[in-house]
Design a protein around this motif. Structure first.
Motif, PDB file in Angstrom:
ATOM      1  N   LEU A 273      -4.692  64.095 -37.799  1.00 22.38           N
ATOM      2  CA  LEU A 273      -4.222  63.717 -39.136  1.00 22.38           C
ATOM      3  C   LEU A 273      -5.393  63.301 -40.023  1.00 22.38           C
ATOM      4  CD1 LEU A 273      -1.719  63.043 -40.964  1.00 22.38           C
ATOM      5  CD2 LEU A 273      -1.904  60.705 -40.081  1.00 22.38           C
ATOM      6  N   SER A 274      -5.459  63.862 -41.228  1.00 22.05           N
ATOM      7  CA  SER A 274      -6.524  63.522 -42.172  1.00 22.05           C
ATOM      8  C   SER A 274      -5.918  62.914 -43.438  1.00 22.05           C
ATOM      9  CB  SER A 274      -7.344  64.760 -42.527  1.00 22.05           C
ATOM     10  OG  SER A 274      -6.611  65.618 -43.382  1.00 22.05           O
ATOM     11  N   ASP A 275      -6.778  62.631 -44.396  1.00 19.54           N
ATOM     12  CA  ASP A 275      -6.326  62.084 -45.674  1.00 19.54           C
ATOM     13  C   ASP A 275      -5.334  63.004 -46.374  1.00 19.54           C
ATOM     14  OD1 ASP A 275      -7.921  59.836 -45.387  1.00 19.54           O
ATOM     15  OD2 ASP A 275      -9.630  60.745 -46.410  1.00 19.54           O
ATOM     16  N   VAL A 276      -5.503  64.311 -46.184  1.00 22.42           N
ATOM     17  CA  VAL A 276      -4.604  65.281 -46.833  1.00 22.42           C
ATOM     18  C   VAL A 276      -3.172  65.099 -46.336  1.00 22.42           C
ATOM     19  CG1 VAL A 276      -4.110  67.733 -47.149  1.00 22.42           C
ATOM     20  CG2 VAL A 276      -6.479  66.923 -47.175  1.00 22.42           C
ATOM     21  N   GLY A 277      -3.020  65.003 -44.998  1.00 25.94           N
ATOM     22  CA  GLY A 277      -1.690  64.810 -44.431  1.00 25.94           C
ATOM     23  C   GLY A 277      -1.095  63.469 -44.821  1.00 25.94           C
ATOM     24  N   LEU A 278      -1.911  62.425 -44.796  1.00 28.25           N
ATOM     25  CA  LEU A 278      -1.428  61.109 -45.197  1.00 28.25           C
ATOM     26  C   LEU A 278      -0.973  61.122 -46.650  1.00 28.25           C
ATOM     27  CD1 LEU A 278      -0.960  58.152 -44.500  1.00 28.25           C
ATOM     28  CD2 LEU A 278      -3.352  57.688 -45.106  1.00 28.25           C
ATOM     29  N   ALA A 279      -1.695  61.850 -47.489  1.00 23.47           N
ATOM     30  CA  ALA A 279      -1.313  61.947 -48.904  1.00 23.47           C
ATOM     31  C   ALA A 279       0.061  62.591 -49.058  1.00 23.47           C
ATOM     32  CB  ALA A 279      -2.360  62.754 -49.664  1.00 23.47           C
ATOM     33  N   ARG A 280       0.342  63.632 -48.263  1.00 26.31           N
ATOM     34  CA  ARG A 280       1.653  64.276 -48.340  1.00 26.31           C
ATOM     35  C   ARG A 280       2.769  63.299 -47.961  1.00 26.31           C
ATOM     36  NH1 ARG A 280       1.603  69.921 -48.468  1.00 26.31           N
ATOM     37  NH2 ARG A 280       3.859  69.654 -48.765  1.00 26.31           N
ATOM     38  N   ILE A 281       2.498  62.480 -46.961  1.00 21.77           N
ATOM     39  CA  ILE A 281       3.515  61.523 -46.506  1.00 21.77           C
ATOM     40  C   ILE A 281       3.769  60.445 -47.557  1.00 21.77           C
ATOM     41  CG2 ILE A 281       3.899  59.623 -44.876  1.00 21.77           C
ATOM     42  CD1 ILE A 281       2.820  61.436 -42.691  1.00 21.77           C
ATOM     43  N   VAL A 282       2.716  59.860 -48.097  1.00 23.31           N
ATOM     44  CA  VAL A 282       2.918  58.742 -49.029  1.00 23.31           C
ATOM     45  C   VAL A 282       3.527  59.207 -50.344  1.00 23.31           C
ATOM     46  CG1 VAL A 282       1.057  57.427 -47.982  1.00 23.31           C
ATOM     47  CG2 VAL A 282       0.566  58.847 -49.972  1.00 23.31           C
ATOM     48  N   VAL A 283       3.268  60.456 -50.726  1.00 25.54           N
ATOM     49  CA  VAL A 283       3.893  60.988 -51.937  1.00 25.54           C
ATOM     50  C   VAL A 283       5.378  61.263 -51.691  1.00 25.54           C
ATOM     51  CG1 VAL A 283       3.961  62.949 -53.517  1.00 25.54           C
ATOM     52  CG2 VAL A 283       1.772  61.929 -52.886  1.00 25.54           C
ATOM     53  N   GLY A 284       5.690  61.817 -50.517  1.00 24.10           N
ATOM     54  CA  GLY A 284       7.080  62.147 -50.214  1.00 24.10           C
ATOM     55  C   GLY A 284       7.900  60.967 -49.742  1.00 24.10           C
ATOM     56  N   CYS A 285       7.247  59.983 -49.129  1.00 23.62           N
ATOM     57  CA  CYS A 285       7.964  58.830 -48.550  1.00 23.62           C
ATOM     58  C   CYS A 285       7.462  57.543 -49.197  1.00 23.62           C
ATOM     59  CB  CYS A 285       7.760  58.779 -47.032  1.00 23.62           C
ATOM     60  SG  CYS A 285       8.079  60.332 -46.179  1.00 23.62           S
ATOM     61  N   SER A 286       7.658  57.399 -50.461  1.00 25.18           N
ATOM     62  CA  SER A 286       7.094  56.269 -51.208  1.00 25.18           C
ATOM     63  C   SER A 286       7.801  54.950 -50.918  1.00 25.18           C
ATOM     64  CB  SER A 286       7.158  56.558 -52.711  1.00 25.18           C
ATOM     65  OG  SER A 286       8.503  56.791 -53.110  1.00 25.18           O
ATOM     66  N   LYS A 287       8.934  54.998 -50.176  1.00 25.79           N
ATOM     67  CA  LYS A 287       9.667  53.776 -49.851  1.00 25.79           C
ATOM     68  C   LYS A 287       9.188  53.118 -48.564  1.00 25.79           C
ATOM     69  CE  LYS A 287      13.882  55.461 -52.121  1.00 25.79           C
ATOM     70  NZ  LYS A 287      15.320  55.817 -51.940  1.00 25.79           N
TER      71      LYS A 287
END
Length: 640
Positions: A157-171
């Motif tokens: 997992l890199s920053d790119v994958g983490l970015a996808r998660i935090v954008v999609g799962c902001s709660k």
């Protein structure tokens, strides 16, 4: 029970009765009648599945499940998930919690299917899925309602994958990124900007810098911050927290080498409501300034300062200021003596957990003071406290009636009389006696006859007792689920016959025991059918008869160490084929196994292995096709 009586009980009443039962009683309940079985199926909210072939039927049978654990389901992969999705009879709409830890064969396709299928999903655990990378993170981001996410050791997992998660799962309000080594300051910064509701964050072992701490300090609701062993974070970084994260209640900076007491003082000043401060092996000395400022923490419950230089006066000042302490860690602290500990015991009578491991100057006087004053003590770590004798253990036996965990590893003064006193702690659940050379069958008999609640027992390298002591344990400790007997030279097949009586045993270590043969292992396999972990490294006299029995009876084994064993090609193939739940295997220095034997054995279990240890030369001798299949299934191979 007659049909007429059952018909008089409404379903609502049966459900209420069911709610008062503990798990073992619920197993018996559902066997009473079809009606009781139906109530169990409708009332059950959580389940842990061991065999993937039963997954669809169990999901159909229990329609109200809110928690599903697939972490020990070895054959779980994308195809299984897709078949469930296509099964119209299976409902997962109420699932809120999903544990996919170590489900390395579930990739992006399966994760996206699960995220769309479980629309109410709030908690997901994908820890130790080493192949979980950016594509998988993007797939999981479809679950927009996620509140908690655990991704420990997702190494890809890199920053790119983490970015996808935090954008999609902001709660998100809780996330763990421990050992995700590709995550940098950039990913943490975006996480903190997008997920403002975060209450718990674990960034342990990451190579993040002070810039990440600056971002973390902007989280208004953060209550728990774990930063264990972050080598690039120093005092300047922690000082950002002094005026940031106003809701912080717990922080762990254990083994952060560049952190000193000055930054801890900054945190203390900025957070007077701090309840848990863990700073083991990062500060060299407890300074007067630190002691002065910690007085403000009136609600402090946990303090770890293991490895620091602590004087008696420091402990006295500390205990006088922090009387609400329930947990204290001072292991390997230079300067801890009886004077300081006796003062601590007087002032902190609410202590429940105390770690004094390797405090070589602590004697019976300190232990007696703790036992007499801290009547709520539940956990006591005394590893390598060589001055502790039967006198101190006598006080524990008299006063520490709530003691559940006791570590006496490498305590030279522990003898049979001491174990007799300890046996009076009838609520003891975990006892460690490794390297205690002065105990015999007589002392072990006291433990076996009085500590009936014992769940874990460690007798590593205890050479003074024999099969008779083990017989006492097997008679009296029927709930034992973890037993360590490694390098105990006295164990024979007779002792193995005693072990077989421990039917609840799930974890057994027999490493380096030369006198046990195939007969003994066969006895253990027949009796201990719940075994999930077995260490047989260097058990050189076990022949194939023992391994055949293991293959037939030990179907719940998930992890096994066979290094330096005398297993043959045929027996190894049978083991790997029959042990349908095995996921972690060590197969180093098997002199009787040929390359062909390894090939056939690994092909028999390649669809469920998660970790495998082999000798390095086999990398070039095993077929490339087999190695590719293992890798594709998410198996990590360690070449020794």
């Amino acid at each position: 029970m007659s049909h007429s009586i059952l018909s008089a009980l409404s379903e609502d009443l049966l459900v209420r009765v069911y709610g008062f039962l503990d798990p073992p009683c619920r197993k018996t309940w559902r066997l009473v009648s079809r009606e009781f079985h139906r109530v169990d199926s409708l009332s059950r909210t959580s389940i842990r599945i061991l065999r993937v072939e039963f997954l669809p039927a169990l999901l159909f049978k229990h329609p109200n499940l809110s928690s599903l654990d697939l972490s020990v389901c070895p054959k779980l992969d994308d195809d299984v998930v897709l078949r469930i999705a296509l099964d119209g009879a299976v409902s997962t709409s109420r699932l809120k919690s999903l544990n996919l830890s170590r489900a390395t064969a579930v990739r992006a396709r399966g994760l996206e299917t699960l995220a769309r299928l479980c629309r109410a999903l709030e908690r997901v655990d994908v820890s130790h899925c080493w192949a979980f990378g950016d594509r998988e993170a993007a797939a999981l981001s479809v679950a927009a309602g996620l509140r908690e996410l655990k991704m420990d050791k997702c190494l890809s997992l890199s920053d790119v994958g983490l970015a996808r998660i935090v954008v999609g799962c902001s709660k998100l309000n809780k996330i763990s990124l421990k050992w995700c080594m590709e995550i940098s300051d950039l990913g943490i910064d975006l996480l903190c900007k997008k997920c403002k509701d975060l209450k718990s964050l674990d960034v342990s072992y990451l190579k993040i810098t002070n810039e990440s701490v600056r971002s973390i300090a902007l989280l208004p609701k953060l209550e728990v911050l774990e930063m264990v062993s972050c080598p690039l974070i120093d005092d300047a970084g922690l000082q950002y927290l002094e005026n940031g994260s106003p809701s912080l209640k717990e922080i762990d900076v254990t083994r952060c080498d560049r952190v000193s007491s000055s930054s801890l003082i900054s945190i203390v000043k900025g957070h007077p409501d701090l309840q848990h401060l863990k700073a083991s092996h990062c500060i060299s000395e407890i300074s007067l300034s630190f002691l002065h400022n910690i007085k403000a923490l009136k609600h402090l419950k946990t303090l770890w300062i293991d490895g620091a230089r602590v004087s008696d006066s420091s402990l006295l000042t500390l205990s006088a200021s922090c009387r609400a302490l329930t947990e204290l860690g001072v292991s390997r602290c230079v300067g801890v003596t009886d004077i300081g500990m006796m003062g601590l015991a007087r002032n902190c009578s609410n202590l429940k957990a105390l770690n004094l491991a390797c405090c070589g100057f602590v004697t019976d006087a300190a232990i007696s003071a703790v036992a007499q004053s801290c009547l709520n003590l539940e956990s006591l770590q005394l590893e390598s406290c060589h001055l502790i004798t039967e006198k101190g253990l006598q006080s524990l036996g008299c006063y520490s009636k709530r003691l559940q965990e006791l570590d006496l590893t490498d305590c030279d003064g522990v003898n049979d009389r001491g174990l007799e006193y300890i046996s009076k702690c009838s609520n003891l659940l975990r006892l460690k006696l490794g390297l205690c050379a002065n105990i015999s069958d007589k002392g072990i008999f006291h433990i076996g006859s009085k500590c009936s609640k014992l769940l874990e027992l460690d007798l590593y390298r205890c050479a003074g007792f024999g099969d008779d002591g083990l017989a006492a344990i097997s008679r009296g400790c029927k709930s034992l689920n973890r037993l360590i007997l490694s390098y105990w030279g006295e164990l024979t097949d007779t002792g193995a016959e005693k072990i077989r009586q421990l039917e609840q045993l799930t974890h057994l270590e027999l490493r380096g025991i030369k006198n046990i043969t195939g007969t003994g292992l066969a006895a253990i396999a027949r009796g201990c059918k719940k075994l999930a972990y077995l260490d047989l490294k260097q058990c050189e006299n076990i022949d194939d008869s023992g391994f055949w029995a293991l293959a037939y009876f030990s179907r719940n084994l998930r992890q096994i160490n066979l290094c330096n064993c005398s297993v043959s090609d045929t027996a190894l193939c049978m083991l790997m084929s029959n042990l349908s739940r095995v996921q972690d295997v060590d197969l180093v220095h098997l002199n009787r196994v040929t390359v062909e034997g390894f090939e056939f054995a690994l092909r028999a279990c390649c669809n469920r292995l998660k970790k495998l240890k082999l000798l390095a030369p086999l990398r070039f001798l095993l077929s490339s096709e087999l190695l590719e299949v293992l890798h594709a299934r998410g198996c990590r191979i360690r070449w020794d």
